[in-house]
Design a protein around this motif. Structure first.
Motif, PDB file in Angstrom:
ATOM      1  N   ASP A   1       2.745   1.984  -3.276  1.00 58.20           N
ATOM      2  CA  ASP A   1       2.243   2.329  -1.953  1.00 58.20           C
ATOM      3  C   ASP A   1       1.865   1.082  -1.142  1.00 58.20           C
ATOM      4  O   ASP A   1       1.331   1.197  -0.045  1.00 58.20           O
ATOM      5  N   GLY A   2       2.131  -0.123  -1.647  1.00 56.03           N
ATOM      6  CA  GLY A   2       1.836  -1.350  -0.917  1.00 56.03           C
ATOM      7  C   GLY A   2       0.393  -1.795  -1.048  1.00 56.03           C
ATOM      8  O   GLY A   2      -0.003  -2.792  -0.449  1.00 56.03           O
ATOM      9  N   VAL A   3      -0.391  -1.056  -1.809  1.00 51.86           N
ATOM     10  CA  VAL A   3      -1.813  -1.378  -1.948  1.00 51.86           C
ATOM     11  C   VAL A   3      -2.095  -1.982  -3.325  1.00 51.86           C
ATOM     12  O   VAL A   3      -1.769  -1.369  -4.345  1.00 51.86           O
ATOM     13  N   ALA A   4      -2.680  -3.180  -3.340  1.00 52.12           N
ATOM     14  CA  ALA A   4      -3.081  -3.799  -4.601  1.00 52.12           C
ATOM     15  C   ALA A   4      -4.559  -3.520  -4.838  1.00 52.12           C
ATOM     16  O   ALA A   4      -5.372  -3.676  -3.926  1.00 52.12           O
TER      17      ALA A   4
ATOM     18  N   ARG B   1      -4.124   3.545  21.452  1.00 51.27           N
ATOM     19  CA  ARG B   1      -3.219   2.527  20.923  1.00 51.27           C
ATOM     20  C   ARG B   1      -1.758   2.896  21.088  1.00 51.27           C
ATOM     21  O   ARG B   1      -1.388   4.058  21.073  1.00 51.27           O
ATOM     22  N   ALA B   2      -0.931   1.883  21.191  1.00 52.38           N
ATOM     23  CA  ALA B   2       0.504   2.078  21.360  1.00 52.38           C
ATOM     24  C   ALA B   2       1.063   2.812  20.147  1.00 52.38           C
ATOM     25  O   ALA B   2       0.534   2.698  19.046  1.00 52.38           O
ATOM     26  N   PRO B   3       2.140   3.590  20.351  1.00 56.29           N
ATOM     27  CA  PRO B   3       2.774   4.237  19.209  1.00 56.29           C
ATOM     28  C   PRO B   3       3.260   3.185  18.227  1.00 56.29           C
ATOM     29  O   PRO B   3       3.469   2.032  18.595  1.00 56.29           O
ATOM     30  N   LYS B   4       3.464   3.620  17.011  1.00 58.66           N
ATOM     31  CA  LYS B   4       3.813   2.677  15.956  1.00 58.66           C
ATOM     32  C   LYS B   4       5.067   1.878  16.311  1.00 58.66           C
ATOM     33  O   LYS B   4       6.090   2.428  16.676  1.00 58.66           O
TER      34      LYS B   4
ATOM     35  N   PHE C   1     -17.012  -3.896   4.398  1.00 60.23           N
ATOM     36  CA  PHE C   1     -17.077  -2.852   3.377  1.00 60.23           C
ATOM     37  C   PHE C   1     -15.747  -2.111   3.323  1.00 60.23           C
ATOM     38  O   PHE C   1     -15.013  -2.035   4.317  1.00 60.23           O
ATOM     39  N   HIS C   2     -15.414  -1.636   2.150  1.00 61.19           N
ATOM     40  CA  HIS C   2     -14.136  -1.017   1.853  1.00 61.19           C
ATOM     41  C   HIS C   2     -13.997   0.282   2.626  1.00 61.19           C
ATOM     42  O   HIS C   2     -14.782   1.197   2.425  1.00 61.19           O
ATOM     43  N   ARG C   3     -12.992   0.360   3.499  1.00 59.01           N
ATOM     44  CA  ARG C   3     -12.828   1.582   4.290  1.00 59.01           C
ATOM     45  C   ARG C   3     -11.401   1.734   4.813  1.00 59.01           C
ATOM     46  O   ARG C   3     -10.622   0.797   4.816  1.00 59.01           O
ATOM     47  N   GLN C   4     -11.115   2.942   5.282  1.00 56.51           N
ATOM     48  CA  GLN C   4      -9.864   3.203   5.972  1.00 56.51           C
ATOM     49  C   GLN C   4      -9.968   2.565   7.350  1.00 56.51           C
ATOM     50  O   GLN C   4     -11.035   2.495   7.940  1.00 56.51           O
ATOM     51  N   THR C   5      -8.839   2.080   7.890  1.00 50.55           N
ATOM     52  CA  THR C   5      -8.890   1.478   9.223  1.00 50.55           C
ATOM     53  C   THR C   5      -7.649   1.842  10.023  1.00 50.55           C
ATOM     54  O   THR C   5      -6.587   2.126   9.451  1.00 50.55           O
ATOM     55  N   ASP C   6      -7.781   1.857  11.333  1.00 51.14           N
ATOM     56  CA  ASP C   6      -6.612   1.894  12.207  1.00 51.14           C
ATOM     57  C   ASP C   6      -6.035   0.479  12.269  1.00 51.14           C
ATOM     58  O   ASP C   6      -6.744  -0.489  12.020  1.00 51.14           O
ATOM     59  N   ILE C   7      -4.780   0.384  12.633  1.00 54.99           N
ATOM     60  CA  ILE C   7      -4.160  -0.933  12.773  1.00 54.99           C
ATOM     61  C   ILE C   7      -4.153  -1.296  14.249  1.00 54.99           C
ATOM     62  O   ILE C   7      -3.491  -0.648  15.048  1.00 54.99           O
TER      63      ILE C   7
ATOM     64  N   ASN D   1      -3.749   4.654   6.701  1.00 53.45           N
ATOM     65  CA  ASN D   1      -3.117   5.892   6.248  1.00 53.45           C
ATOM     66  C   ASN D   1      -1.611   5.870   6.483  1.00 53.45           C
ATOM     67  O   ASN D   1      -0.907   6.783   6.061  1.00 53.45           O
ATOM     68  N   GLU D   2      -1.110   4.843   7.171  1.00 53.36           N
ATOM     69  CA  GLU D   2       0.332   4.728   7.367  1.00 53.36           C
ATOM     70  C   GLU D   2       0.972   4.251   6.074  1.00 53.36           C
ATOM     71  O   GLU D   2       0.640   3.179   5.578  1.00 53.36           O
ATOM     72  N   PRO D   3       1.908   5.049   5.522  1.00 53.74           N
ATOM     73  CA  PRO D   3       2.489   4.687   4.223  1.00 53.74           C
ATOM     74  C   PRO D   3       3.129   3.303   4.259  1.00 53.74           C
ATOM     75  O   PRO D   3       3.714   2.907   5.270  1.00 53.74           O
TER      76      PRO D   3
END
Lengths: 362, 362
Positions: free
Chosen positions: A341-344, B16-19, A153-159, A176-178
């Motif tokens: 913003d890199g988002v399609a 998590r590790a820093p960016k 499902f569509h959501r914000q995520t950590d990397i 949320n990282e640009p």
């Protein structure tokens, strides 16, 4: 010679080879060398098409004959070692076992990957973080060309940290990282399209049963609903926006509340909610679409087309999300217009069935 | 050191590790060699734990320190070349995009594979024969340990020729070639369990709406229905066996016919059919379970638990099929009791909800 180029040489199902023993020993470089009467090093040079190597034309032909006769298959791993990256694209997915959504992302990503000569290395995490970390490590060890990280499902995520060691694209989620590359559904346009189905049939008093759970879909679909009303000159009435848990039980439970709002039509946050609302409306002796026009969202397999009456809805473009993710990862021109913003954002197409009827002289 | 053993060293999501820059260059053998002040060959010998190699203890320690400091990840492909097979198990699946069934097979197979240190190399074919051939070729090139060949619905299958070059197990399908290893659901037991739910609540006049389409499920579930009746001393009445297309529209369309048979209960071939029958019964003003007890089959996600009333059914054990397939492929003791024909039949457990009520003084 890739496996895909070999495809045409494989006998068609109707003309399959006679039964061979199961677990037949695969043909090795050594088998070829013995059959051709040369060293394994010579076979390797021929297979890897080392032009510079001085091999007599007659020897080369003998090796090629042996390869053909024995059906020798060169080792993809060896080629990877030489080239530095494999022909793999990694795909991390959750929810494969519980929804058809993840499967549709897989299907779209795989079709697109194969088109460009890549195979998908898929890991299903079902939300298990440890397994996810292990899966990404494994993909890195196999030198994937890049990784698609997808959520059902569509959501914000950590990397996840190891993801940063590869090229990656987020699919159906975003960071949320640009500047982080991502492909997501266009929820605002989807909400607009759902509302426009109802407006297009003359409805003016249209309720929206939104989800109780915070999500980009919740905000985006509401915004789309407002935009569609505004464009049609219908004032937005906050009293017509209800909230319920986004499943059948939520939709069913919202029925009585909905019926106090004096609307002729309702846009449900998802198809599951619409399915429950169908049951609720029937228990009140109301018919769809005559007493209430209903539109859903998701175009969910197994449900939307098979409700009675079949449900008008908006399709979540999971297949296209997967395919677009691969194109973005490979940097192909066919990638969808990516915002700065890199988002399609991928279009959610309307699917009209029969749960909406024209409002008589609204 | 496999990726799975590394798992514990990866920071937890919260820590998590820093960016780090996206697409950071992966650490190479050469980086380690430079940091340790040795040749790449020496690093390779240390990494591959060549005991015979004469390397000074101090040099070895220096290399190991550099590996740790830089976070060097050994190349899984290189290890595969040395060992001859990879840590991959191939899984060919169809229907991933259109049903949750294939996803559950994937989930079960992957959990079991990871347990034993294998990763799944998954190919989704959606019934495309050419893609299937290519996918199997690709798996062979990547030297998989073996291949699970699975179908989303239980059926007889031909064995694609290239599959014979690997160890393989059929999952949710079977071959007519004697001795071919396969894992399938126990349809007869499932049909018996479904019927026994109704018998257990006192019902004696029980209809069975079977599928119109020939399938092992059609024959097996009918046999189970007959066996359960016989065991309960209820004579089999062929008039109580109807047939319909196995989806919602089929179940809905069978309603009138069903109501001429004077039964108090019905076993539907699948949950989709039961969903349509619900609509049909409601249109006749009948209530479930008071006027008609209903049992389905599949325990299908999104439907079974969310009908009104929630549907009693029998679960198709897709997760377990995938897991058992991996155990059979690896020749593990935990594999289910395999009959002499090479086919393991997996139990289909009953799931009781509220679509069945006791028959008053039947």
């Amino acid at each position: 010679m890739s496996s895909m180029e070999n495809g045409a040489e494989v006998p068609a199902p109707a003309a399959r080879a006679p039964k061979t023993p199961e677990r037949a020993h695969p043909v090795t470089l050594r088998d070829v060398a013995e059959a051709a009467g040369v060293s394994t090093a010579t076979v390797s040079l021929v297979v890897n098409k080392k032009k510079a190597a001085r091999i007599a034309e007659e020897t080369r032909r003998r090796v090629q004959d042996a390869i053909r006769t024995l059906g020798y298959r060169p080792n993809a791993m060896a080629k990877t070692l030489v080239s530095g990256t494999s022909r793999f694209i990694g795909l991390v997915a959750d929810g494969v076992a519980t929804t058809p959504f993840a499967g549709q992302i897989i299907h779209g990503a795989q079709d697109e990957a194969w088109k460009h000569g890549y195979a998908l290395l898929i890991a299903n995490t079902e939300g298990n973080g440890e397994l996810e970390q292990d899966a990404i490590q494994m993909m890195l060890e196999y030198k994937v060309r890049g990784i698609l990280y997808s959520t059902w499902f569509h959501r914000q995520t950590d990397i996840p940290a190891p993801l940063r060691e590869a090229g990656f694209v987020l699919v159906n989620c975003f960071s949320n990282e640009p500047g982080t590359r991502a492909v997501v559904p266009d929820e605002v346009q989807g909400g607009r399209s759902a509302t426009e189905i109802l407006l297009g049939h003359g409805h003016r008093k249209i309720a929206f049963i939104n989800a109780t759970i915070p999500a980009p879909a919740k905000d985006g679909r509401l915004q789309g609903y407002r935009e569609a009303l505004e464009k049609a000159g219908v004032p937005f009435d906050p009293e017509l926006v209800l909230e319920a848990y986004p499943d059948q039980e939520g939709g069913y439970g919202a029925t009585s509340d909905l019926l106090t709002r004096g609307v002729s039509a309702v846009f449900c946050y998802n198809d599951r909610m619409a399915m429950g609302l169908y049951d609720g409306l029937r228990e009140h002796g109301l018919s769809i679409p005559d007493d209430m026009a209903v539109v859903g969202f998701d175009n969910q397999e197994v449900i939307a087309a098979h409700l009675r009456p079949p449900l008008s809805t908006v399709s979540l473009p999971h297949y296209e999300l997967g395919a677009a993710g691969v194109r973005m990862l490979l940097g192909l021109d066919g990638a969808p217009g990516t915002a700065t913003d890199g988002v399609a954002r991928i279009n959610c197409p309307a699917v009209e069935r029969t749960s909406v009827r024209a409002q008589a002289h609204a």
